[in-house]
Write a protein that holds these residues in place. Structure first.
Motif, short mmCIF file in Angstrom:
data_model
loop_
_atom_site.label_atom_id
_atom_site.label_comp_id
_atom_site.label_asym_id
_atom_site.label_seq_id
_atom_site.Cartn_x
_atom_site.Cartn_y
_atom_site.Cartn_z
N TYR A 32 0.87 -1.16 0.00
CA TYR A 32 0.00 0.00 0.00
C TYR A 32 0.92 1.22 0.00
CZ TYR A 32 -3.57 -3.30 1.50
OH TYR A 32 -4.42 -4.38 1.59
N PHE A 34 1.44 5.61 -0.16
CA PHE A 34 0.82 6.88 0.21
C PHE A 34 1.77 8.04 -0.09
CE2 PHE A 34 -2.47 4.86 2.86
CZ PHE A 34 -1.87 3.63 3.13
N TYR A 36 2.03 12.06 1.42
CA TYR A 36 1.55 13.07 2.35
C TYR A 36 2.27 14.39 2.06
CZ TYR A 36 -0.63 9.57 5.43
OH TYR A 36 -1.43 8.58 5.97
N TYR A 103 0.92 -2.82 12.11
CA TYR A 103 -0.02 -1.83 11.62
C TYR A 103 0.68 -0.56 11.17
CZ TYR A 103 -3.46 -4.64 14.08
OH TYR A 103 -4.25 -5.67 14.52
N LEU A 105 2.97 2.28 9.17
CA LEU A 105 3.51 2.75 7.91
C LEU A 105 4.99 3.05 8.09
CD1 LEU A 105 0.87 5.35 6.64
CD2 LEU A 105 1.03 2.92 6.11
N TYR B 33 -0.24 6.91 17.43
CA TYR B 33 1.22 6.92 17.25
C TYR B 33 1.78 8.28 17.66
CZ TYR B 33 -0.59 3.56 13.82
OH TYR B 33 -1.29 2.54 13.20
N GLN B 50 -1.94 0.04 19.72
CA GLN B 50 -2.94 -0.54 18.82
C GLN B 50 -4.27 -0.77 19.52
OE1 GLN B 50 -0.77 -4.00 17.63
NE2 GLN B 50 0.54 -2.88 16.24
N ARG B 96 -7.67 0.09 12.67
CA ARG B 96 -6.86 -1.01 13.17
C ARG B 96 -5.74 -1.40 12.20
NH1 ARG B 96 -6.96 -4.02 17.46
NH2 ARG B 96 -6.28 -6.17 17.45
N GLN B 97 -6.06 -1.43 10.93
CA GLN B 97 -5.03 -1.77 9.94
C GLN B 97 -4.55 -0.48 9.28
OE1 GLN B 97 -7.07 -4.86 7.64
NE2 GLN B 97 -5.76 -6.34 8.66
N GLY B 98 -3.80 0.26 10.05
CA GLY B 98 -3.34 1.56 9.59
C GLY B 98 -2.47 1.50 8.37
N SER B 99 -1.78 0.40 8.17
CA SER B 99 -0.91 0.30 7.02
C SER B 99 -1.71 0.17 5.73
CB SER B 99 0.04 -0.88 7.18
OG SER B 99 -0.70 -2.07 7.32
N ILE B 100 -2.98 -0.10 5.83
CA ILE B 100 -3.84 -0.19 4.65
C ILE B 100 -4.53 1.14 4.38
CG2 ILE B 100 -5.87 -1.29 3.66
CD1 ILE B 100 -5.20 -3.76 5.32
N TYR B 101 -5.05 1.76 5.41
CA TYR B 101 -5.88 2.95 5.23
C TYR B 101 -5.12 4.26 5.42
CZ TYR B 101 -9.49 -0.57 5.59
OH TYR B 101 -10.25 -1.68 5.39
N GLY B 102 -3.93 4.19 6.00
CA GLY B 102 -3.17 5.40 6.23
C GLY B 102 -3.49 6.01 7.58
N TYR B 103 -2.75 7.04 7.91
CA TYR B 103 -2.87 7.71 9.20
C TYR B 103 -3.51 9.08 9.04
CZ TYR B 103 0.87 4.49 10.79
OH TYR B 103 1.64 3.40 11.10
N PHE B 105 -3.13 12.74 10.92
CA PHE B 105 -2.18 13.43 11.78
C PHE B 105 -2.80 14.63 12.47
CE2 PHE B 105 1.99 11.56 11.12
CZ PHE B 105 1.78 10.78 9.99
N GLY B 106 -2.29 14.92 13.67
CA GLY B 106 -2.59 16.18 14.32
C GLY B 106 -1.71 17.28 13.75
#
Lengths: 117, 114
Positions: A32, A34, A36, A103, A105, B33, B50, B96-103, B105-106
């Motif tokens: 996957y 990305f 940013y 989990y 990135l 994170y 997690q 939960r599967q952050g590596s799939i959907y991305g993060y 950020f603040g």
């Protein structure tokens, strides 16, 4: 383990010129991917992401990126840069089979874009 | 609107003091994170969580501590043991599967030791 390389630390372009930011990843399976963007003193904003399917991905602010499996690359492009695009850009990779405990990135170190008037 | 809030935006610390950075999200994300950002060094992972009441060290955990007592909150304490704490700190959250959907950020906290 996966890794991400952004070969260019700093790029300068003129306003109106085209832009390409490079990103290479290392991972055994299809990842996957990305991109940013971070404006000074701000958090990161998601520009676009690649899951599967069409290898050309459209994002916000007129950006697009192309996934090339043979080159392990996911380069970001914009046909005409605006002064407001000046920022730092980060490429990131996530693993596909993350149903277990991974989990996270993995981020590249970023490319700083300067736009000249 | 859902989002992730970091506070304060700027923080000043005297040498030898502990300080706590706040991170709150209302996105119903399971994972959170903390990253540290220094010029030219990209994002370095400090801690991640997690699930509530569980967290793991990242790449540069020494001198930092965290807690995850609530799903919405993941505060970071910079202790006096952190020798060079001046930096920009970013909090992020993900499904939960952050590596799939991305993060998500603040907007970050800039910590300066005075």
């Amino acid at each position: 383990a996966q890794s991400v390389t952004q070969p260019d630390i700093h790029i300068t372009v003129s306003e109106g010129a085209s832009l390409e930011l490079r990103c290479n990843y290392s991972y055994g399976a299809t990842p996957y991917l990305f991109w940013y963007v971070q404006s000074p003193g701000q958090g990161l904003q998601l520009l676009l992401k690649y899951f599967s399917g069409d290898t050309l991905v459209q994002g916000i602010k007129g950006f697009e990126a192309e996934f090339k499996r043979s080159q392990s690359s996911f380069n970001l492009r914009k046909p005409s840069v605006h002064w407001s695009d000046a920022a730092e850009y980060f490429c990131a990779v996530g693993t596909r089979n993350s149903g277990g405990s991974n989990y996270k990135l993995t981020f590249g170190k970023g490319t700083l874009l300067t736009v000249n008037p | 609107d859902g989002g992730i809030t970091q506070s304060p935006k700027y923080l000043f610390r005297k040498e030898g003091q502990n300080v706590t950075l706040s991170c709150e999200q209302n996105l119903n994300h399971d994972a959170m994170y903390w990253y540290r950002q220094d010029p030219g060094q990209g994002l370095r992972l400090i801690y991640y969580s997690q699930i509530v009441n569980d967290f793991q060290k990242g790449d540069i955990a020494e001198g930092y501590s965290v807690s995850r007592e609530k799903k919405e909150s993941f505060p970071l304490t910079v202790t006096s043991a952190q020798k060079n704490p001046t930096a920009f700190y970013l909090c992020a959250s993900s499904a939960r599967q952050g590596s799939i959907y991305g993060y998500t950020f603040g907007s970050g906290t800039r910590l300066t030791v005075v």
